[in-house]
Design an enzyme around this catalytic site. Sequence first.
Site, PDB file in Angstrom:
ATOM      1  N   ASP A   1      -2.651  34.141  31.051  1.00  0.00           N
ATOM      2  CA  ASP A   1      -1.528  35.000  31.454  1.00  0.00           C
ATOM      3  C   ASP A   1      -0.611  34.203  32.366  1.00  0.00           C
ATOM      4  O   ASP A   1      -0.952  33.888  33.503  1.00  0.00           O
ATOM      5  CB  ASP A   1      -2.061  36.236  32.174  1.00  0.00           C
ATOM      6  CG  ASP A   1      -0.946  37.198  32.588  1.00  0.00           C
ATOM      7  OD1 ASP A   1       0.237  36.899  32.318  1.00  0.00           O
ATOM      8  OD2 ASP A   1      -1.262  38.238  33.183  1.00  0.00           O
TER       9      ASP A   1
ATOM     10  N   HIS B   1      -6.335  13.803  21.934  1.00  0.00           N
ATOM     11  CA  HIS B   1      -7.803  13.814  21.993  1.00  0.00           C
ATOM     12  C   HIS B   1      -8.356  12.564  22.669  1.00  0.00           C
ATOM     13  O   HIS B   1      -9.571  12.393  22.740  1.00  0.00           O
ATOM     14  CB  HIS B   1      -8.393  13.942  20.585  1.00  0.00           C
ATOM     15  CG  HIS B   1      -9.529  14.911  20.500  1.00  0.00           C
ATOM     16  ND1 HIS B   1     -10.500  15.008  21.483  1.00  0.00           N
ATOM     17  CD2 HIS B   1      -9.873  15.823  19.559  1.00  0.00           C
ATOM     18  CE1 HIS B   1     -11.384  15.926  21.135  1.00  0.00           C
ATOM     19  NE2 HIS B   1     -11.022  16.447  19.992  1.00  0.00           N
TER      20      HIS B   1
END
Length: 868
Positions: A377, A156
């Site tokens: 994908d 982060h």
Amino acid sequence: MEVRITSSQMVKPSSSKLHLLKPFNLSLLDQLSPINYVPLILFYAKPHNSHIEGSQVSQQLKQSLEKALDQFYPLAGRTKNNLFISDYDEGVPYVETRVNGRLADFVDQNEVLEAMNQLLPYRPFCYVSNSTAPQLAIQVNVFECGGIAVAVCCSHKIFDASTISVFLNSWAAFNRGSNGEIPNPDLLHASSRFFPPVESMPPNTSIEGLLFNQGSLKTRSFVFDANAIAALVSKAKSNSLEHPSRVVSLSAFLWKHAIRAARSASGTLKAAILSQAVNIRQRLKPQLPDYSIGNLFLLPSSTYNSVENDIKLTELAYLVREGEKSVTSDFQDLLQGEEGFKVITKELGEIAETVSKGNAEFYTLSSWLNTLDGKEDFGLGKPTLFSIPGVDSHNHDLKTWNLDQMEVQITSKQMVKPSSSKLHLLKPFQLSLIDQVSTTNYVPFIFFYPKPSDSHIDGSQFSNQLKQSLSKALTQFYPLSGRTRNNLFISHYDEGVPFVEARVKGRLSDFTEATGEVLELEALNQLLPCRPFCFFQDYSALPQLEIQLNIFDCGGIALALCCLHKIIDATTISCFLKTWAAFSLGSNGEIPDPDLLEAGSRFFPPMESMPTSVNLKRLLFNEGRRKSRSFVFDANAIATLMFKAKSKRLEQPSRVASLGAFLWKHAIQASRSVSGSRKPAILCQTVNIRRKMKPQLPDYSIGNLYLLPTTTYNSVGKDVELTELAYLVSEAVKSVNKYSQDLLQGFKAIKEQQTEIAEMVSEGNAEFYTLVSWLNTLDGKQDFGWGKSSLFSIPGVDSHNPGFSDCFILKQARHHNSMEAWVTLPDKVMAVLEHDPDFLAFASPNPSLGKFKAKKQRFNGETLSGKI
């Protein structure tokens, strides 16, 4: 299910010209963000028409990852001084595993979320103190059925949800053979132009204090169908908020019930603060694209102050919406430069102060709707499941540390459980009062064994032998296989002991043969299953014991153990090792009287309710960076010290008293040299009391069966006399014999002693040292079937665990009648000690621990341990 690591490597950008690029500047918002890893797992079923194996898919993923890192090159670099990212050729840790299970076990069942953490490369949601940790780590898990789980851990420090999403889309495009390039690479850096970094960031200005706090947490996932959401949107409507969004309505609902649950648990009606993450890319002037890297979000806060029992959903929905609306285009100028820094830190400081004082509950809300949809994908179709693992109860996990030419690669992990199937019938093992006040930290040991010249058994075969005999040993010492409950007892004996196997690219002799160079002891930590000498606040799920078997290229092994000090003292682990070794040799390792395992709690009954202020943490763990070093004292040096320690008051000082006093003396002198002040010095010793009890207890009685007599050196004279310190050390040990049975069993006496010393030390009015002797207890000579160990070593307190106190541990050295002293002191004090000619006249820096010197670990700075 077992997850076995098959390979671990660094994947680097494919371009050879990234070193020509300028450093990537952090923004002010990045600087304020603490390092922790946010995890995502994408599950892909194997396509029915695919003939490609999981290993081939993984190879394709690595190649496309290289291309994606060319586009998002800061993700391959390392953070420097909390100002910028450079070294883009460092790369991204990429781990491949084989999973002994089916993908459907995760996709079709309601798994506990923390169970998914074993599929991750790092421990998620854990504050990481190592500022040079990777920005990204990836683990590709290949299931038996052919399905795969792509797990990503994103730091982060520069990743927010938009950054993750855009990077994943780019990586997936390259993997499909499409174009994953970003339109305008110059805008990657745009965040630091809007929010320039501060050259010198004051301490305690990050949001670490808000996002990370003590306490055991659980993570659960809930689904709200369309009807439920529509109903909540309707219920959230009010005159003040006529059109609440789905996010606002559901968030208000979650906030409401979390407030109610917290109030029910605590019995108090505190204020409740909700902080939301709001993406500001489209709110800036000019707007920024999603691929602009960094924490481009703000955290507007809303506070619910009502102390009414009836919490109105409409009121909370209004507060949520108003908080989000407060982030307008007008704030951009307000947050520029030094003034912006003051505005942000002032708001954070006010919230942190309110929460730290216990005056409010603090919650955070993040919405990944329209940002992260989990539909990437990679050529395998869209994921069958997109999941976020849970906050777990362990402090684990690191895959590989590189150390000069040596690499440690974990190859398998599993839980070894007692061989008996009837342990669940046994009653819980009661802690003693001393166990209750003991700290929860792991004490490490490593035993090095060269491969016997006449042995035809390889390391993996020997590993199976060790696991089988360990299972038998745990049946005898079953509490070591359980978990602590409520600081009162141990149960769940079928939980087991984590057993990690690792391959080491290096030779055993690199550790065990003298080279004239001195090993930084923290280098040994890479051979451990977990982080040593680190205080654990929440220990309910911690194993009592963790084991790592390291197999070197030469066939030699290093057997490493980490023992939780909650019930394991040196005598306990020594007896356990003897039993385990006996079973491994095919001998009888059974203990004579199992009923005496629990004898400690009969002498020192536990308290039903232990005050939180009473434990050894304040004494044994404090602030400041420390180093560990090992020194050897040969027989002549010890004899001379014993002679020098003699006095009229102490005519026959022992080896331990003489060497302990010598170490204490030179630590005092080094400390005074560094600080310029002459404080009293307190020495606390561990004294085994099994033989001092009436009746005596056997060595196999489990628990912390020792007392901690203390002695104080108050003289402020320039010369610290060895004779006086030796007398004080001896008298303290003798004082244990004067304790009456009632005093030994007295909680009040223990509390008063701890409190008085802790106050002196915490107020800076005294130095505190501990002295531990493992002579005649732990000799490191256990033979598991490969002969006796050639070296028995204690790893060091590492630079990422600075809290362990000043300590001396004495043990038998390799050579006859020699002694080894393991010493941990503050950095500056150790630097003085290592160059003290009077000290070095007797002490030799241990040359028997090889040639490797520790360098900063290349991964996340957390622990090497079993994700079971």
